[in-house]
Design a protein around this motif. Structure first.
Motif, PDB file in Angstrom:
ATOM      1  N   TRP A  64       0.832  -1.196   0.000  1.00 26.46           N
ATOM      2  CA  TRP A  64       0.000   0.000   0.000  1.00 26.46           C
ATOM      3  C   TRP A  64       0.863   1.240   0.000  1.00 26.46           C
ATOM      4  O   TRP A  64       2.047   1.207   0.266  1.00 26.46           O
ATOM      5  N   GLY A  65       0.230   2.338  -0.331  1.00 29.85           N
ATOM      6  CA  GLY A  65       0.928   3.610  -0.379  1.00 29.85           C
ATOM      7  C   GLY A  65      -0.049   4.742  -0.625  1.00 29.85           C
ATOM      8  O   GLY A  65      -1.256   4.571  -0.555  1.00 29.85           O
ATOM      9  N   LYS A  66       0.495   5.881  -0.954  1.00 29.83           N
ATOM     10  CA  LYS A  66      -0.324   7.070  -1.189  1.00 29.83           C
ATOM     11  C   LYS A  66       0.245   7.815  -2.383  1.00 29.83           C
ATOM     12  O   LYS A  66       1.451   7.932  -2.532  1.00 29.83           O
ATOM     13  N   ASP A  67      -0.647   8.309  -3.233  1.00 26.82           N
ATOM     14  CA  ASP A  67      -0.239   9.124  -4.362  1.00 26.82           C
ATOM     15  C   ASP A  67      -1.164  10.335  -4.453  1.00 26.82           C
ATOM     16  O   ASP A  67      -1.884  10.625  -3.492  1.00 26.82           O
ATOM     17  N   ASP A  68      -1.166  11.006  -5.586  1.00 28.73           N
ATOM     18  CA  ASP A  68      -1.986  12.215  -5.743  1.00 28.73           C
ATOM     19  C   ASP A  68      -3.488  11.945  -5.626  1.00 28.73           C
ATOM     20  O   ASP A  68      -4.256  12.857  -5.341  1.00 28.73           O
ATOM     21  N   LEU A  69      -3.905  10.705  -5.847  1.00 25.83           N
ATOM     22  CA  LEU A  69      -5.329  10.360  -5.775  1.00 25.83           C
ATOM     23  C   LEU A  69      -5.745   9.851  -4.400  1.00 25.83           C
ATOM     24  O   LEU A  69      -6.909   9.586  -4.164  1.00 25.83           O
ATOM     25  N   GLY A  70      -4.796   9.662  -3.481  1.00 27.29           N
ATOM     26  CA  GLY A  70      -5.114   9.190  -2.135  1.00 27.29           C
ATOM     27  C   GLY A  70      -4.458   7.859  -1.833  1.00 27.29           C
ATOM     28  O   GLY A  70      -3.538   7.424  -2.524  1.00 27.29           O
ATOM     29  N   TRP A  71      -4.947   7.211  -0.793  1.00 24.34           N
ATOM     30  CA  TRP A  71      -4.391   5.927  -0.357  1.00 24.34           C
ATOM     31  C   TRP A  71      -4.850   4.802  -1.260  1.00 24.34           C
ATOM     32  O   TRP A  71      -5.975   4.802  -1.749  1.00 24.34           O
ATOM     33  N   TRP A  72      -3.974   3.822  -1.493  1.00 23.84           N
ATOM     34  CA  TRP A  72      -4.287   2.656  -2.301  1.00 23.84           C
ATOM     35  C   TRP A  72      -3.665   1.416  -1.668  1.00 23.84           C
ATOM     36  O   TRP A  72      -2.752   1.521  -0.860  1.00 23.84           O
ATOM     37  N   ALA A  73      -4.207   0.254  -2.006  1.00 20.91           N
ATOM     38  CA  ALA A  73      -3.660  -1.027  -1.539  1.00 20.91           C
ATOM     39  C   ALA A  73      -3.810  -2.060  -2.658  1.00 20.91           C
ATOM     40  O   ALA A  73      -4.795  -2.046  -3.389  1.00 20.91           O
ATOM     41  N   VAL A  74      -2.818  -2.931  -2.767  1.00 23.36           N
ATOM     42  CA  VAL A  74      -2.860  -4.047  -3.704  1.00 23.36           C
ATOM     43  C   VAL A  74      -2.848  -5.319  -2.873  1.00 23.36           C
ATOM     44  O   VAL A  74      -1.919  -5.549  -2.093  1.00 23.36           O
ATOM     45  N   VAL A  75      -3.901  -6.125  -3.033  1.00 21.08           N
ATOM     46  CA  VAL A  75      -4.050  -7.368  -2.282  1.00 21.08           C
ATOM     47  C   VAL A  75      -3.862  -8.521  -3.239  1.00 21.08           C
ATOM     48  O   VAL A  75      -4.572  -8.617  -4.244  1.00 21.08           O
ATOM     49  N   PRO A  76      -2.890  -9.415  -2.971  1.00 19.62           N
ATOM     50  CA  PRO A  76      -2.673 -10.553  -3.870  1.00 19.62           C
ATOM     51  C   PRO A  76      -3.939 -11.415  -3.982  1.00 19.62           C
ATOM     52  O   PRO A  76      -4.633 -11.641  -2.993  1.00 19.62           O
ATOM     53  N   GLY A  77      -4.222 -11.863  -5.194  1.00 15.68           N
ATOM     54  CA  GLY A  77      -5.362 -12.733  -5.434  1.00 15.68           C
ATOM     55  C   GLY A  77      -4.945 -14.187  -5.444  1.00 15.68           C
ATOM     56  O   GLY A  77      -3.762 -14.512  -5.433  1.00 15.68           O
ATOM     57  N   LYS A  78      -5.916 -15.041  -5.450  1.00 16.46           N
ATOM     58  CA  LYS A  78      -5.652 -16.486  -5.533  1.00 16.46           C
ATOM     59  C   LYS A  78      -5.433 -16.857  -6.988  1.00 16.46           C
ATOM     60  O   LYS A  78      -6.122 -16.399  -7.867  1.00 16.46           O
ATOM     61  N   SER A  79      -4.459 -17.733  -7.224  1.00 14.36           N
ATOM     62  CA  SER A  79      -4.150 -18.165  -8.597  1.00 14.36           C
ATOM     63  C   SER A  79      -4.973 -19.362  -8.966  1.00 14.36           C
ATOM     64  O   SER A  79      -5.313 -20.178  -8.206  1.00 14.36           O
TER      65      SER A  79
END
Length: 79
Positions: A64-79
Motif C-alpha cells: 500500500w501507499g499514497k499518491d496524488d489520488l489518495g491511499w491505495w492497496a494491492v491485495v494478492p489474489g488467488k491463482s
C-alpha cells in the motif's frame, strides 16, 4: 471511547512497526455449517491494534501507499 490514538504513520508509505504474533490453528464454522481451517493470531497485551493489522497485511503480501489520488492497496489474489 479512549482519547489515546497512535502511533500513526501517514507520510505516503506503509512504514511503522509490526509486532510478533502467536498463531493457533483453529476450526471455524461457515453460515452453512461447514467447518473450515483458520488461524487465530494473538499479539499479546503490549501490541496495538494498528501493529497487529500491519503484521497481518505484511504477512498476506499487501502493498500500500499514497499518491496524488489518495491511499491505495494491492491485495494478492488467488491463482
Amino acid at each position: 471511547m479512549s482519547k489515546q490514538y497512535g502511533p500513526f504513520h501517514r507520510t505516503g508509505e506503509p512504514g511503522g512497526p509490526g509486532c510478533q504474533v502467536a498463531a493457533l490453528p483453529i476450526s471455524g464454522k461457515a453460515p452453512d455449517g461447514t467447518l473450515f481451517a483458520a488461524h487465530l493470531l494473538d499479539a499479546g497485551t503490549s501490541a496495538s491494534e494498528l501493529e497487529l493489522l500491519r503484521t497481518v497485511a505484511k504477512g498476506m503480501g499487501v502493498r500500500w501507499g499514497k499518491d496524488d489520488l489518495g491511499w491505495w492497496a494491492v491485495v494478492p489474489g488467488k491463482s
